[in-house]
Enzyme design. Structure first.
Site, PDB file in Angstrom:
ATOM      1  N   LYS A 266      11.398  15.322 -22.175  1.00 48.62           N
ATOM      2  CA  LYS A 266       9.961  15.060 -22.284  1.00 48.62           C
ATOM      3  C   LYS A 266       9.306  15.848 -23.414  1.00 48.62           C
ATOM      4  O   LYS A 266       8.421  15.343 -24.079  1.00 48.62           O
ATOM      5  CB  LYS A 266       9.240  15.312 -20.956  1.00 48.62           C
ATOM      6  CG  LYS A 266       9.274  16.720 -20.453  1.00 48.62           C
ATOM      7  CD  LYS A 266       8.756  16.735 -19.009  1.00 48.62           C
ATOM      8  CE  LYS A 266       9.140  18.017 -18.325  1.00 48.62           C
ATOM      9  NZ  LYS A 266       8.292  19.150 -18.729  1.00 48.62           N
ATOM     10  N   THR A 267       9.773  17.051 -23.640  1.00 52.09           N
ATOM     11  CA  THR A 267       9.214  17.823 -24.753  1.00 52.09           C
ATOM     12  C   THR A 267       9.534  17.123 -26.064  1.00 52.09           C
ATOM     13  O   THR A 267       8.710  17.051 -26.970  1.00 52.09           O
ATOM     14  CB  THR A 267       9.798  19.242 -24.770  1.00 52.09           C
ATOM     15  OG1 THR A 267       9.704  19.776 -23.461  1.00 52.09           O
ATOM     16  CG2 THR A 267       9.015  20.133 -25.713  1.00 52.09           C
TER      17      THR A 267
ATOM     18  N   ASP B 122       1.302  18.166 -20.364  1.00 54.41           N
ATOM     19  CA  ASP B 122       2.678  18.371 -19.888  1.00 54.41           C
ATOM     20  C   ASP B 122       2.633  18.872 -18.443  1.00 54.41           C
ATOM     21  O   ASP B 122       1.616  19.405 -18.011  1.00 54.41           O
ATOM     22  CB  ASP B 122       3.353  19.414 -20.792  1.00 54.41           C
ATOM     23  CG  ASP B 122       4.855  19.418 -20.609  1.00 54.41           C
ATOM     24  OD1 ASP B 122       5.383  18.523 -19.919  1.00 54.41           O
ATOM     25  OD2 ASP B 122       5.510  20.318 -21.159  1.00 54.41           O
ATOM     26  N   GLU B 123       3.711  18.713 -17.721  1.00 51.35           N
ATOM     27  CA  GLU B 123       3.790  19.181 -16.325  1.00 51.35           C
ATOM     28  C   GLU B 123       2.589  18.682 -15.518  1.00 51.35           C
ATOM     29  O   GLU B 123       1.973  19.414 -14.751  1.00 51.35           O
ATOM     30  CB  GLU B 123       3.851  20.717 -16.267  1.00 51.35           C
ATOM     31  CG  GLU B 123       4.936  21.365 -17.108  1.00 51.35           C
ATOM     32  CD  GLU B 123       6.312  21.275 -16.489  1.00 51.35           C
ATOM     33  OE1 GLU B 123       6.479  20.554 -15.462  1.00 51.35           O
ATOM     34  OE2 GLU B 123       7.252  21.898 -17.027  1.00 51.35           O
TER      35      GLU B 123
ATOM     36  N   GLN C 157       8.999  17.442  -9.221  1.00 59.01           N
ATOM     37  CA  GLN C 157       8.969  18.848  -9.633  1.00 59.01           C
ATOM     38  C   GLN C 157       7.617  19.507  -9.403  1.00 59.01           C
ATOM     39  O   GLN C 157       7.288  20.515 -10.025  1.00 59.01           O
ATOM     40  CB  GLN C 157       9.363  18.965 -11.110  1.00 59.01           C
ATOM     41  CG  GLN C 157      10.818  18.607 -11.353  1.00 59.01           C
ATOM     42  CD  GLN C 157      11.228  18.903 -12.778  1.00 59.01           C
ATOM     43  OE1 GLN C 157      11.306  20.044 -13.192  1.00 59.01           O
ATOM     44  NE2 GLN C 157      11.485  17.855 -13.543  1.00 59.01           N
TER      45      GLN C 157
ATOM     46  N   ARG D 152      17.881  23.134 -13.199  1.00 61.91           N
ATOM     47  CA  ARG D 152      17.857  24.054 -14.340  1.00 61.91           C
ATOM     48  C   ARG D 152      19.239  24.186 -14.954  1.00 61.91           C
ATOM     49  O   ARG D 152      19.400  24.653 -16.073  1.00 61.91           O
ATOM     50  CB  ARG D 152      17.402  25.464 -13.922  1.00 61.91           C
ATOM     51  CG  ARG D 152      15.983  25.626 -13.408  1.00 61.91           C
ATOM     52  CD  ARG D 152      14.965  24.973 -14.255  1.00 61.91           C
ATOM     53  NE  ARG D 152      14.732  23.593 -13.793  1.00 61.91           N
ATOM     54  CZ  ARG D 152      14.117  22.676 -14.513  1.00 61.91           C
ATOM     55  NH1 ARG D 152      13.699  22.939 -15.704  1.00 61.91           N
ATOM     56  NH2 ARG D 152      13.941  21.449 -14.037  1.00 61.91           N
TER      57      ARG D 152
END
Length: 877
Positions: free
Chosen positions: A33-34, A219-220, A250, A616
């Site tokens: 996504k980044t 974001d997030e 998440q 992660r």
DNA sequence: CGCGACAGAGTTTTT
DNA sequence: CTCTGTCGCG
């Protein structure tokens, strides 16, 4: 620009190209996504001719912001013109410009949680409310939740109706608000809230910012709260070019007001939304992803998605159950050392993740003991340490004379002979006249009853005035040309106040630590000043703001080759080749709070947290749990986390003893060996022994030796166990040397070396059958229930030998204890025990080496939903 | 007013 | 266990 298209997959490209109108990108963990966001920004600038100035990206941490900026700059020139910041930093920047509209000074102070508590405490005193009835912590949480729901004190009072307590709470909230305003201070929630208030009350200000931010990316997004949503909606209202990226799976900040509905119902608020799903994961192997999927599947109400990866199966996810936290830590650190030693990883490739900060200590001790470089992220924040807060309070008092909290904090630090009574009089005087504490101090000659300390108080006032001049703080809040750099200013404060005199009666270690912290603060201040990017030189207020808004993670440098220790929350957005997810125990993770609350949403959030933790990992994931750990001074026994159990057997290599003391690996006989005398040997006393694989392991090895004829007890040190073929194998298995060993029956790893365990002759020996057998049972019974464990283990294993040995027949290394007190147990004072048997058949071996011990056991019994705790106080005989 | 001794309480996650 | 608050004394 060509690379934009070649380096993206179809879905990613779709997201990048859709620049006009609302866009919801549902991006699974590790789906890039980044990458999409940065490329989207680059595309806007390069291809659509949008000025960087018109683009805004909101991230979750400053670190993420910094990384995004860097990556954008690598793609396009002028990328640094893009506004990339966290919500809080964004709001501060807006408020510094316009907060005077709301009646605050632009040099406002930001209050952290400690400051909030202090305010609540003062308010309680003023209102004459019982602090036992209204706990600070709870009140701060209550105020925060109201603010996040955008409820004003007036509304809260109305909502309380005739509820007496509710009314009082609302009054506390009201007084709290008043106090903050008086102090020209904002709390974290206010930063967002006041910005929204500003926009809603002053449309021309809003429009100004709307025109600036024509393309907004968040974001997030799954972790935004109501106020943040409102803020973003307001800003995006005009141009409607709002792109949000997130993963509902998440969402882990509900406790902080995050509302998962923001992402789940995004399309409702923005009907013309285009939705893009990114499901290809570029981070992890399938083994890891499958485990993540298996866990998260247990949540209801998700946006359906299934992550996949082309990275191949990889190593199975490993699970190990240890006797105690020490052994868990020992294993983890040894595993890391081994990975580093064999060149498979650098320290920084490894992350140790846990649910609570308190768990960090054992790992820290272990790292210290093994010379493994580490960095603990989070926990006691640097800026929350006493000496740092003191010095910051000086800076705040210098920068913002209205901040009574800070003034109050330092008025008598170091001791100047200004006592509580005098301070109370000053405060009363100030309150009467609507003055700040600092103003009352300057007026001290007129304060009734303060004459005795007047000279000292005047001395303080002079001190602050002088420091303010040296600092170059001008009346309008700007900075004079001629001023001390921040680090020098701090040094000066320490010098003129003789701050070190406060450290005198501490022991040397603590004193040195504090001096070091002060030096660290100085160097941070210098660094801030040197790297400040803004117009003109930074003000003191800029520095204090930076201090308030930095997260611990922000200062983690990628170039630092250290193992990272942090909470799972802290690991959000990061990735590591090696991840150790520790403390996988009911009660810890999921936490008691969530288990007890009865709200299924709490459990779902824990599960999402677990999902975050698992995802992660890029290549190697180790789950671990300890049967027993010391908490708050006494021993707690927990079952293996339900999250581990949600991962199917075939995805999990649970080496040795997922279920008990080394049991699994031995199958039939294992239930017997499972006893292993483990408790006493692995006990805290025997720390050193556990350093080499745990006394517990050796004892298991001892059992194996009877089964396999291997002498294993004094099997050398950690470094040379490999040299002994047989014994080391047992050592290995018991000691968790190799997680893969479980899958293949153990031994193999150390004989064949790291990579070729599959070819090892041991691969499928008798061990294997045993472990299979045990594995089947692993989740059946309580981990402490040797009877169950043995019983259910046998069907798939070797039925004959595994049949229900009585616990007391098991060879025990344990000592006998006398029961002194017991609750909810069939024992009473005077009974002599080696184990404690609970109502549901669970047996706890009592072999702890302590002289006296208290045991608290918590578990849920089958058929009974409520948790309960049994308690026993024992005396060693 | 300041210090030392003692009792009691609190224990999730954080911008 | 550790941090905080309270109490009594000098």
């Amino acid at each position: 620009m060509q690379d934009i298209f070649t380096s993206l997959n179809d879905r990613q490209r779709e997201a990048v190209l859709h620049t006009e109108g609302p866009l919801l990108i549902l991006a699974g963990a590790g789906a890039g996504k980044t990458r999409v966001l940065t490329h989207r920004i680059a595309y806007l600038i390069e291809e659509k001719g949008v000025a960087p100035y018109h683009i805004m990206a909101i991230t979750f941490t400053n670190k993420a912001a910094g990384e995004m900026k860097e990556r954008v700059q690598n793609l396009v020139p002028y990328g640094d013109g893009v506004w990339v910041a966290t919500f809080h930093a964004t709001c501060v920047r807006i408020l510094r410009r316009h907060i005077s509209f709301l009646g605050y000074g632009s040099d406002f102070t930001i209050y952290d949680t400690d400051d909030q508590k202090t305010v609540v405490k003062n308010v309680l005193k003023e209102l004459n409310y019982d602090p036992k009835m209204f706990k600070e912590r709870a009140m701060v949480a209550y105020i925060s939740s109201l603010k996040n729901a955008m409820t004003s004190p007036e509304d809260a009072l109305k909502d309380a109706g005739s509820d007496f307590r509710g009314q009082k709470e609302a009054r506390i909230y009201e007084a709290y608000e008043k106090k903050l305003k008086q102090n020209n201070a904002l709390d974290f929630d206010d930063l967002l809230l006041k910005t929204v208030a500003l926009f809603e009350s002053y449309p021309e200000v809003l429009e100004n910012w709307q025109n600036r931010f024509r393309y907004i990316m968040v974001d997030e997004y799954q972790d935004t709260n109501t106020v943040q949503f409102r803020l973003v909606s307001l800003l995006a209202k005009k141009h409607r070019n709002l792109c949000v990226v997130g993963d509902d799976d998440q969402s882990i900040y509900r406790f902080r007001g995050a509302d998962i509905r923001n992402i789940l119902e995004f399309e409702k608020y923005f009907p013309e939304t285009k939705v893009v799903k990114l499901e290809q994961n570029y981070r992890s192997t399938t083994g890891i992803l499958d485990a993540a999927n298996a866990v998260i599947r247990h949540n209801a109400g998700r946006k359906e998605k299934r992550l996949w990866s082309e990275l191949g199966k990889g190593d199975p996810v490993a699970f190990r159950l240890f006797e105690n936290g020490q052994q868990e830590a020992e294993f983890v650190v040894r595993k890391i050392r081994e990975a580093v030693r064999t060149g498979k990883a650098a320290y920084k490739d490894c992350a140790v993740l846990y649910r609570t900060n308190a768990q960090s200590r054992l790992f820290e001790e272990r790292c210290l003991g093994s010379d493994v470089p580490y960095r603990i992220v989070g926990g006691v924040n640097f800026y929350q340490r006493q000496e740092i807060k003191d010095l910051l309070a000086y800076l705040k008092t210098i920068a913002n004379g209205q901040d009574d909290l800070s003034t109050r904090r330092i008025l008598n630090v170091p001791r100047r002979g200004i006592g509580d009574t005098t301070i109370a009089r000053l405060e009363a005087y100030a309150a009467d006249r609507g003055l700040s504490l600092m103003e009352a101090i300057r007026d001290v000659r007129r304060v009734p009853g303060a004459d005795r300390a007047a000279a000292k108080i005047e001395g303080f006032a002079r001190l602050i005035a002088e420091l303010r001049t040296e600092a170059g703080v001008l009346p309008d809040g700007r900075m004079a040309e001629d001023r001390l750099p921040f680090d020098q200013l701090i040094k000066e404060i320490v010098r003129v106040t003789d701050y070190e005199s406060t450290l005198e009666d501490l022991d040397e270690e603590k004193r040195d630590q504090k001096k070091e912290n002060i030096a660290e603060l100085e160097s941070k201040a210098r660094e801030f000043e040197e790297t400040f990017e803004g117009e003109g030189p930074p003000t003191l207020t800029d520095f204090l703001e930076n201090v308030a808004l930095v997260a611990d993670i922000d200062s983690v440098e990628d170039s630092d080759d250290r193992v990272l220790l942090m909470t799972i929350h802290g690991s959000k957005g990061l990735e590591f080749p090696y991840v150790f997810l520790c403390g996988m125990e009911e009660g810890l993770f999921p936490s008691f709070m969530s288990i007890d609350s009865g709200d299924p949403m709490d459990m779902e959030e824990e599960r999402r947290l677990c999902y975050v933790g698992i995802t992660r990992a890029k290549r190697h994931l180790f789950l671990s749990a300890a049967k027993c750990r010391v908490m708050h001074g006494d021993m707690i026994f927990n079952k293996v986390s339900r999250f581990v159990q949600e991962i199917p057997e075939d995805l999990l290599a649970s080496s040795g003893d997922r279920n008990g003391s080394g049991g699994r690996g031995l199958g039939g006989g294992g239930s017997f060996a499972g006893y292993g005398g483990s408790y006493d040997r692995g006990g805290a006393d025997d720390y050193r022994s556990s350093a080499y694989g745990g006394a517990y392991d050796r004892s298991s090895a001892g059992y194996r030796s009877s089964a396999y004829g291997s002498a294993s007890y004094d099997r050398g040190s950690a470094e040379d166990y490999r040299s002994s073929a047989y014994g080391s194998s047992s050592y290995d298995r018991g000691s968790s040397e190799d997680y893969r060993s479980s899958a293949y029956g153990g031994a193999s790893y150390d004989r064949g070396g790291a990579e070729d365990y599959r070819s090892s002759a041991y691969g499928s020996g008798a061990y294997n059958r045993g472990s299979a057998g045990y594995g089947g049972s692993a989740y059946g019974g309580s981990p402490y229930d040797r009877v169950n464990a043995a019983g259910s283990g046998s069907p798939a294993g070797r039925p004959g030998s595994g049949s229900r040995p009585e616990p007391r027949q098991a060879p025990s290394f344990g000592r006998t204890f006398e029961v002194q007190k017991a609750e909810k147990l069939d024992y009473g004072p005077g009974d002599r025990v080696r184990h404690i048997k609970f109502g549901d058949g669970t047996v706890l071996e009592v072999t702890e080496g302590k002289r006296d011990m208290e045991v608290t056991v918590r578990f849920d019994t089958a058929g009974e939903k409520r948790m309960f705790a049994s308690f026993a106080k024992l005396k060693k005989l």
